[in-house]
Design an enzyme around this catalytic site. Sequence first.
Site, PDB file in Angstrom:
ATOM      1  N   CYS A   5     -11.642  -0.750  -6.464  1.00 35.98           N
ATOM      2  CA  CYS A   5     -11.005  -1.787  -5.647  1.00 35.98           C
ATOM      3  C   CYS A   5     -11.565  -3.124  -6.111  1.00 35.98           C
ATOM      4  O   CYS A   5     -12.742  -3.416  -5.897  1.00 35.98           O
ATOM      5  CB  CYS A   5     -11.291  -1.562  -4.162  1.00 35.98           C
ATOM      6  SG  CYS A   5     -10.656  -2.873  -3.086  1.00 35.98           S
ATOM      7  N   GLY A   6     -10.728  -3.930  -6.760  1.00 33.40           N
ATOM      8  CA  GLY A   6     -11.190  -5.196  -7.324  1.00 33.40           C
ATOM      9  C   GLY A   6     -11.666  -6.177  -6.277  1.00 33.40           C
ATOM     10  O   GLY A   6     -12.750  -6.763  -6.395  1.00 33.40           O
TER      11      GLY A   6
ATOM     12  N   CYS B 269      -4.854  -7.779  -4.127  1.00 37.22           N
ATOM     13  CA  CYS B 269      -5.306  -6.590  -4.861  1.00 37.22           C
ATOM     14  C   CYS B 269      -5.799  -7.063  -6.218  1.00 37.22           C
ATOM     15  O   CYS B 269      -4.999  -7.441  -7.072  1.00 37.22           O
ATOM     16  CB  CYS B 269      -4.189  -5.562  -5.009  1.00 37.22           C
ATOM     17  SG  CYS B 269      -4.686  -4.118  -5.975  1.00 37.22           S
TER      18      CYS B 269
ATOM     19  N   ASN C 135      -7.520  -5.391  -8.717  1.00 34.59           N
ATOM     20  CA  ASN C 135      -7.187  -4.517  -9.846  1.00 34.59           C
ATOM     21  C   ASN C 135      -5.718  -4.658 -10.204  1.00 34.59           C
ATOM     22  O   ASN C 135      -5.337  -4.647 -11.377  1.00 34.59           O
ATOM     23  CB  ASN C 135      -7.498  -3.055  -9.506  1.00 34.59           C
ATOM     24  CG  ASN C 135      -8.984  -2.765  -9.515  1.00 34.59           C
ATOM     25  OD1 ASN C 135      -9.733  -3.353 -10.284  1.00 34.59           O
ATOM     26  ND2 ASN C 135      -9.414  -1.868  -8.650  1.00 34.59           N
TER      27      ASN C 135
ATOM     28  N   ASN D  30       0.828  -1.200   0.000  1.00 30.57           N
ATOM     29  CA  ASN D  30       0.000   0.000   0.000  1.00 30.57           C
ATOM     30  C   ASN D  30       0.866   1.255   0.000  1.00 30.57           C
ATOM     31  O   ASN D  30       2.066   1.197   0.278  1.00 30.57           O
ATOM     32  CB  ASN D  30      -0.923   0.011   1.222  1.00 30.57           C
ATOM     33  CG  ASN D  30      -2.164  -0.833   1.027  1.00 30.57           C
ATOM     34  OD1 ASN D  30      -2.557  -1.139  -0.097  1.00 30.57           O
ATOM     35  ND2 ASN D  30      -2.796  -1.223   2.125  1.00 30.57           N
TER      36      ASN D  30
END
Length: 275
Positions: free
Chosen positions: A219-220, A75, A77, A66
């Site tokens: 946010c995937g 994550c 995306n 992050n």
Amino acid sequence: MLLHFSKMHGLGNDFMVVDNVTQNLYVNPDQIRRWADRHTGIGFDQMLLVEPPYDPDLDFHYRIFNADGSEVAQCGNGARCFAKFVKAKNLSNKNHLKVSTKAGKMVLHLEKDGQVTVDMGEPLFEPAAVPFKAQKAEQTYVLRVKEETVLCGVLGLGNPHCVIAVDNVDTTPVETLGAALAAHERFPESVNVGFMQKVSADEIKLRVFERGVGETRACGSGACAAAVAGIQQGLLNERVKVSLPGGDLIIRWQQGQPVKMTGPAELVYDGQMVL
């Protein structure tokens, strides 16, 4: 040392992506925070590292950091950008990739239309696995936050997720309520908070506050978590269009099966810097 990197995004959720197969980068939190700064650095929500596999049956190892320098397990995306990156950089010629993450294993598939489908794995509902402090697994939980009561679904999908159904995502105080929930004592490792507005049984609007980042344009894993929570609660069908500020994702999930996410990934530019 000259470091080569790419700036990429998935629906506006942006990343610095580094090939750590042919390069040898050791990162520390201070360095990541400096690079993530949008005024004095490169600027990104997360940094992604492409590393050699630890298992001969896998293609790569996928690491995510992050903007605050903390390493996280998932994550979605970023996973789509990861798949596009390794193909573009000739690290693999496969359209079907198996990668390991801090959370386990993922399967990435490059579609003919340029989109990427990610097998996000099965969601976890047991509180200890999320982690979340509760006596037993429930479809919804009542939490007290900022002198009000909220009803939410809680699940793990690489990262902890809290999903709240709202009447209007545009007027929801995402930053303040998201930050308060991310700091809630019942989430020992913090949490990503999704605010979901049902449009129909096949579509939702979503805004996500990500732990260690704040609100992002997409946010995937948060989109997957929102769809799963809605399906589990009987609000949504098994194929859901999730409309985020940055664009749309298609999420598919059946009980007892892995979650599938399909969406775009784009290269912004290739860069290099002297370390």
